[in-house]
Design an enzyme around this catalytic site. Structure first.
Site, mmCIF file in Angstrom:
data_model
loop_
_atom_site.group_PDB
_atom_site.id
_atom_site.type_symbol
_atom_site.label_atom_id
_atom_site.label_comp_id
_atom_site.label_asym_id
_atom_site.label_seq_id
_atom_site.Cartn_x
_atom_site.Cartn_y
_atom_site.Cartn_z
ATOM 1 N N GLU A 148 104.872 3.007 -32.588
ATOM 2 C CA GLU A 148 104.422 1.629 -32.862
ATOM 3 C C GLU A 148 103.097 1.287 -32.193
ATOM 4 O O GLU A 148 102.975 0.260 -31.524
ATOM 5 C CB GLU A 148 105.515 0.632 -32.457
ATOM 6 C CG GLU A 148 106.818 0.859 -33.194
ATOM 7 C CD GLU A 148 107.934 -0.088 -32.763
ATOM 8 O OE1 GLU A 148 107.684 -1.019 -31.983
ATOM 9 O OE2 GLU A 148 109.075 0.130 -33.212
ATOM 10 N N ASN A 189 105.471 7.640 -34.906
ATOM 11 C CA ASN A 189 106.574 6.879 -35.509
ATOM 12 C C ASN A 189 106.223 5.391 -35.549
ATOM 13 O O ASN A 189 105.738 4.839 -34.552
ATOM 14 C CB ASN A 189 107.817 7.092 -34.611
ATOM 15 C CG ASN A 189 109.113 6.599 -35.222
ATOM 16 O OD1 ASN A 189 109.443 6.957 -36.353
ATOM 17 N ND2 ASN A 189 109.858 5.791 -34.473
ATOM 18 N N HIS A 225 112.728 -0.037 -41.592
ATOM 19 C CA HIS A 225 113.518 -1.260 -41.413
ATOM 20 C C HIS A 225 113.191 -2.176 -42.591
ATOM 21 O O HIS A 225 112.170 -2.866 -42.595
ATOM 22 C CB HIS A 225 113.173 -1.927 -40.080
ATOM 23 C CG HIS A 225 113.622 -1.118 -38.899
ATOM 24 N ND1 HIS A 225 114.958 -0.828 -38.677
ATOM 25 C CD2 HIS A 225 112.933 -0.532 -37.890
ATOM 26 C CE1 HIS A 225 115.058 -0.097 -37.565
ATOM 27 N NE2 HIS A 225 113.851 0.101 -37.079
ATOM 28 N N GLU A 255 114.666 5.292 -38.864
ATOM 29 C CA GLU A 255 115.480 4.171 -38.348
ATOM 30 C C GLU A 255 115.989 3.301 -39.500
ATOM 31 O O GLU A 255 116.028 2.071 -39.401
ATOM 32 C CB GLU A 255 114.647 3.313 -37.382
ATOM 33 C CG GLU A 255 114.048 4.096 -36.225
ATOM 34 C CD GLU A 255 113.291 3.259 -35.206
ATOM 35 O OE1 GLU A 255 113.388 2.017 -35.249
ATOM 36 O OE2 GLU A 255 112.601 3.854 -34.358
ATOM 37 N N ASP A 257 117.462 0.923 -42.138
ATOM 38 C CA ASP A 257 118.471 -0.090 -42.457
ATOM 39 C C ASP A 257 117.852 -1.039 -43.481
ATOM 40 O O ASP A 257 116.635 -1.085 -43.635
ATOM 41 C CB ASP A 257 119.018 -0.848 -41.223
ATOM 42 C CG ASP A 257 117.964 -1.299 -40.230
ATOM 43 O OD1 ASP A 257 116.821 -1.574 -40.641
ATOM 44 O OD2 ASP A 257 118.290 -1.403 -39.032
HETATM 45 O O1 G3I Z 1 119.563 -3.713 -20.642
HETATM 46 C C1 G3I Z 1 119.577 -5.131 -20.744
HETATM 47 C C2 G3I Z 1 120.741 -5.728 -20.031
HETATM 48 O O2 G3I Z 1 120.611 -5.456 -18.653
HETATM 49 C C3 G3I Z 1 120.794 -7.231 -20.302
HETATM 50 O O3 G3I Z 1 121.946 -7.758 -19.720
HETATM 51 C C4 G3I Z 1 120.831 -7.506 -21.788
HETATM 52 C C5 G3I Z 1 120.797 -8.997 -22.101
HETATM 53 O O4 G3I Z 1 120.261 -9.251 -23.356
HETATM 54 O O5 G3I Z 1 119.693 -6.915 -22.382
HETATM 55 C C6 G3I Z 1 119.660 -5.506 -22.204
HETATM 56 O O6 G3I Z 1 118.516 -5.011 -22.828
HETATM 57 C C7 G3I Z 1 118.532 -4.992 -24.241
HETATM 58 C C8 G3I Z 1 118.300 -3.544 -24.678
HETATM 59 O O7 G3I Z 1 118.164 -3.488 -26.078
HETATM 60 C C9 G3I Z 1 119.444 -2.627 -24.261
HETATM 61 O O8 G3I Z 1 120.626 -3.044 -24.825
HETATM 62 C C10 G3I Z 1 117.404 -5.873 -24.750
HETATM 63 O O9 G3I Z 1 117.697 -7.233 -24.468
HETATM 64 C C11 G3I Z 1 117.223 -5.689 -26.228
HETATM 65 O O10 G3I Z 1 116.043 -6.383 -26.649
HETATM 66 C C12 G3I Z 1 117.050 -4.225 -26.542
HETATM 67 O O11 G3I Z 1 116.923 -4.114 -27.936
HETATM 68 C C13 G3I Z 1 116.544 -2.830 -28.397
HETATM 69 C C14 G3I Z 1 115.173 -2.907 -29.051
HETATM 70 O O12 G3I Z 1 114.843 -1.635 -29.587
HETATM 71 C C15 G3I Z 1 114.096 -3.323 -28.069
HETATM 72 O O13 G3I Z 1 112.830 -3.222 -28.619
HETATM 73 C C16 G3I Z 1 117.566 -2.380 -29.420
HETATM 74 O O14 G3I Z 1 118.827 -2.180 -28.781
HETATM 75 C C17 G3I Z 1 117.119 -1.074 -30.065
HETATM 76 O O15 G3I Z 1 117.992 -0.757 -31.114
HETATM 77 C C18 G3I Z 1 115.717 -1.283 -30.616
HETATM 78 O O16 G3I Z 1 115.277 -0.092 -31.225
HETATM 79 C C19 G3I Z 1 113.956 -0.154 -31.780
HETATM 80 C C20 G3I Z 1 113.390 1.252 -31.740
HETATM 81 O O17 G3I Z 1 113.452 1.765 -30.435
HETATM 82 C C21 G3I Z 1 111.948 1.267 -32.253
HETATM 83 N N1 G3I Z 1 111.850 0.663 -33.558
HETATM 84 C C22 G3I Z 1 112.467 -0.643 -33.721
HETATM 85 C C23 G3I Z 1 113.931 -0.610 -33.247
HETATM 86 C C24 G3I Z 1 114.592 -1.938 -33.487
HETATM 87 O O18 G3I Z 1 113.989 -2.953 -32.732
#
Ligand code: G3I
Length: 366
Positions: A148, A189, A225, A255, A257
């Site tokens: 990205e 990617n 996506h 990825e 969906d």
């Molecule tokens: O780890 C913290 C935790 O300590 C806290 O309590 C909780 C409260 O919200 O948040 C947790 O972090 C979250 C993290 O995922 C782990 O679960 C973040 O808020 C959340 O924003 C984060 O989202 C991830 C996202 O990337 C962040 O950019 C998604 O799970 C993950 O599926 C997503 O994956 C990305 C790819 O890497 C790149 N392309 C887009 C894709 C979708 O956004």
């Protein structure tokens, strides 16, 4: 055998066993995979499906290999969660797509808020890549080296790496990656490459920069996506994939969906979703250098969409109870109908798969 699979797809009730990966292999892809999370085991029906190689032949960790997870403070590396996922793949005889190294998001604050010169940021990037890739050396079929780096208008994102190093950080990252694990396939990617030609061309520029600097790059990952009603036609998607094939690269949907924009869904939306999944998968089948397809989770209860796009969701092939949806049946039918129609991916005009799939991770057999 193929007829039986197709019959079971069409008759619905017999469809108790998902076989996406097995069907994808028969259709000439290397894998059909899914993103996985350490928390998957809290949902046993979902977890069981995710561990069956007939369904999924490849994993991508959704968060466990990102910078904030692997190097939360400078020089202190932590691999517990990612190791658990990689070990799960190895014991299931699945491939790993590893994700990700140089990305502006999910950076620990010591990186994102640090004060860097070109030299210090280069050193930080090299240390991170060589440690993380070194730790997983031989276990990742592919790595998303740079993720990205583009805005939707095709310009470079002004992230900490760009600010400190400039656009030469792309080639540096790929050079460091090749030194750390010479056999891994190295990918750029990004998302929305499917939608915006100007962004797709930005990725072409990045690939050319890397190639011109003499650094290895093997593929472009299109995150895919998608949103129902906006997915381009199969022909249009094929055209975009071929932009990167023309540069000598592999391509993959990394990825996938297809989200429904306004919930609750209705019958029309569910059917549109099924058709658009088919267009996505079909476009990969149409391109011999399209290696495989990874969905970003396969059950609606595990999707990232509702948290990020409130009001949208139901983007996956299975519902929140891990029951297959029409999109799953349509994708399965498409893959079954494509059986034998293109050469298996590992005999397609590509780089040396034999060395790319390392002994630590057996080639999926289903
Ligand atoms: O780890 C913290 C935790 O300590 C806290 O309590 C909780 C409260 O919200 O948040 C947790 O972090 C979250 C993290 O995922 C782990 O679960 C973040 O808020 C959340 O924003 C984060 O989202 C991830 C996202 O990337 C962040 O950019 C998604 O799970 C993950 O599926 C997503 O994956 C990305 C790819 O890497 C790149 N392309 C887009 C894709 C979708 O956004």
């Amino acid at each position: 055998m193929k007829i039986e699979i197709l019959a079971s797809i069409l008759t619905g009730p017999l469809l108790v066993v998902a076989q996406l990966h097995a069907l994808a292999k028969d259709a000439g892809l290397l894998y059909f995979g899914t993103a996985v999370s350490p928390s998957d085991s809290s949902d046993q029906p979902y977890y069981r499906l995710s561990n069956d190689i007939k369904n999924f032949g490849q994993y991508t960790p959704d968060n466990a290999q990102k910078w904030d997870a692997t190097e939360p403070s400078r020089g202190r590396f932590s691999y517990g969660q990612a190791d658990a996922i990689v070990n799960r793949a190895i014991s299931n005889k699945m491939l790993m797509r590893c994700h990700t190294l140089v990305w502006y998001s999910q950076l620990p604050s010591w990186v994102s808020s640090g004060s860097w010169t070109k030299d210090t940021m280069t050193s930080v990037m090299q240390t991170h890549i060589s440690n993380v890739m070194g730790h997983f050396k031989g276990k990742c079929y592919a790595w998303d080296v740079v993720n990205e780096a583009l805005e939707d208008d095709g310009t470079y994102r002004n992230n900490p790496f760009m600010k400190a190093i400039g656009d030469s950080h792309f080639a540096l990252a790929f050079k460091f990656a090749a030194a750390a694990d010479p056999e891994a396939k190295l990918y750029y990617n990004d998302y929305n490459l499917e939608y915006f030609p100007v962004k797709a061309d930005g990725a072409v520029r990045i690939v050319k920069l890397v190639q011109a600097a003499g650094a290895p790059i093997h593929g472009v990952g299109l995150q895919a996506h998608m949103t129902i009603g906006r997915t381009p036609s199969r022909e249009n998607l094929t055209w975009t994939l071929n932009k990167y094939v023309a540069l000598g690269l592999d391509v993959a949907y990394t990825e996938l969906d297809v989200r429904i924009k306004n919930l609750p869904s209705n019958a029309t939306g569910i059917q549109m979703q099924a058709k658009e999944y088919v267009d996505m998968v079909g476009s990969c089948l149409d391109v011999p250098r399209c290696v495989g397809i990874t969905v970003w989770g396969f059950g609606d209860a595990h999707s990232w969409i509702p948290q990020t796009f409130p009001g949208a969701g139901e983007a996956c092939l299975f519902d929140k109870n891990s029951k297959p949806k029409p999109a799953f049946s349509s994708v399965s039918a498409l893959l079954a109908s494509a059986s034998g129609k293109r050469p298996p991916w590992n005999t397609a005009a590509s780089t040396t798969l034999a060395t790319a799939v390392k002994p630590a991770v057996a080639t999926p057999t289903a």
